[in-house]
Design an enzyme around this catalytic site. Structure first.
Site, PDB file in Angstrom:
ATOM      1  N   ARG A   4       0.857  -1.180   0.000  1.00  0.00           N
ATOM      2  CA  ARG A   4       0.000   0.000   0.000  1.00  0.00           C
ATOM      3  C   ARG A   4       0.900   1.239   0.000  1.00  0.00           C
ATOM      4  NH1 ARG A   4      -3.974   2.079   4.895  1.00  0.00           N
ATOM      5  NH2 ARG A   4      -5.016   3.738   3.718  1.00  0.00           N
ATOM      6  N   HIS A   5       0.496   2.256  -0.741  1.00  0.00           N
ATOM      7  CA  HIS A   5       1.265   3.504  -0.818  1.00  0.00           C
ATOM      8  C   HIS A   5       1.454   4.145   0.557  1.00  0.00           C
ATOM      9  CE1 HIS A   5      -2.368   5.784  -0.014  1.00  0.00           C
ATOM     10  NE2 HIS A   5      -2.989   4.975  -0.862  1.00  0.00           N
TER      11      HIS A   5
ATOM     12  N   HIS B  56      -3.099   0.168  -3.624  1.00  0.00           N
ATOM     13  CA  HIS B  56      -3.997   0.847  -2.694  1.00  0.00           C
ATOM     14  C   HIS B  56      -4.681  -0.120  -1.733  1.00  0.00           C
ATOM     15  CE1 HIS B  56      -3.619   4.472  -5.187  1.00  0.00           C
ATOM     16  NE2 HIS B  56      -3.598   3.614  -6.190  1.00  0.00           N
TER      17      HIS B  56
ATOM     18  N   GLU C   3      -6.918   2.707  -7.499  1.00  0.00           N
ATOM     19  CA  GLU C   3      -7.871   2.435  -6.422  1.00  0.00           C
ATOM     20  C   GLU C   3      -9.306   2.430  -6.949  1.00  0.00           C
ATOM     21  OE1 GLU C   3      -8.742   0.996  -3.873  1.00  0.00           O
ATOM     22  OE2 GLU C   3      -8.076   2.165  -2.127  1.00  0.00           O
TER      23      GLU C   3
ATOM     24  N   ARG D 262       0.176   9.122  -5.493  1.00  0.00           N
ATOM     25  CA  ARG D 262       0.595   8.626  -4.188  1.00  0.00           C
ATOM     26  C   ARG D 262       1.257   7.255  -4.306  1.00  0.00           C
ATOM     27  NH1 ARG D 262      -5.044   8.683  -4.357  1.00  0.00           N
ATOM     28  NH2 ARG D 262      -6.212   6.798  -3.731  1.00  0.00           N
TER      29      ARG D 262
END
Length: 213
Positions: free
Chosen positions: A9-10, A151, A83, A59
């Protein structure tokens, strides 16, 4: 031949402190998010990978870029790793939505698939595109390892689809993936094995450097 996928995940964004649904809104990383990206890069340099892929949202790209640089690679941007779009929930907090339409929030909490926020991308549709993207990466890098930065919701529903977990259970079975943490899967065609879940890449304050990757 199987491939290993390191799902990440970012890093933290400016909406995290308010717990807003970012969805497809292009929200920047905070300074802490950039630090998390640098920690991921250090971890990736120790772990090693043959390729890096990421969502097109900034992101995710900004989180992936330091790791790709540490590995001497160029990140592959894959549109289908974006996402979910959260429709009515985009850019809002649960509290804000609950104040406006508590029944809609109850429906989402009870079943986030059939009770998805109005106007949102259907989770089943998002899971299908994510799984196709991940299996495509695995097929392109058989016998290798790919670092994938995407995401929270997308990765959770993709994991459920890959591991045979009903999608409507994704919020209960996988409450969250932490920022810049790694979930490792091994995939061979239609068969996927979970090797680790939500492993932090940052060393906790006071911990000893040089811990195993």
């Amino acid at each position: 031949m199987s491939a290993r996928l390191l799902l990440v995940r970012h890093g933290e964004t400016v909406w995290h402190t308010e717990n807003r649904y970012a969805g497809t809104s292009d929200i920047a990383l905070t300074e802490r998010g950039h630090r998390q990206a640098r920690a991921l890069a250090q971890w990736a340099g120790r772990r090693g990978a043959d390729a890096v892929a990421c969502s097109p949202l900034s992101r995710a790209r900004r989180t992936a870029e330091p790791a790709a640089e540490a590995l001497g690679l160029m990140p592959e941007v894959i549109e289908d790793l974006r996402e979910l779009h959260f429709g009515w929930g985009e850019g809002r907090t649960i509290a804000e939505m609950e104040a406006e339409d508590p029944a809609a929030v109850r429906a989402f909490r009870h079943d986030p698939v059939t009770g998805a926020f109005p106007g949102s991308e259907p989770p089943g549709q998002a899971a299908a595109r994510a799984v196709a993207a991940l299996r495509g990466l695995a097929a392109a890098h058989e016998g290798g390892t790919v670092l994938v930065v995407a995401h929270n919701s997308l990765l959770r529903i993709a994991l459920c689809a890959l591991l045979g977990i009903p999608l409507d259970r994704y919020r209960a079975v996988l409450p969250r993936l932490d920022n810049a943490a790694v979930t490792e899967i091994e995939t061979d065609g239609e068969v996927t094995a979970l090797r680790s879940l939500n492993v932090p890449t940052q060393i906790a304050p006071g911990a000893t450097e040089g811990l195993p990757a």
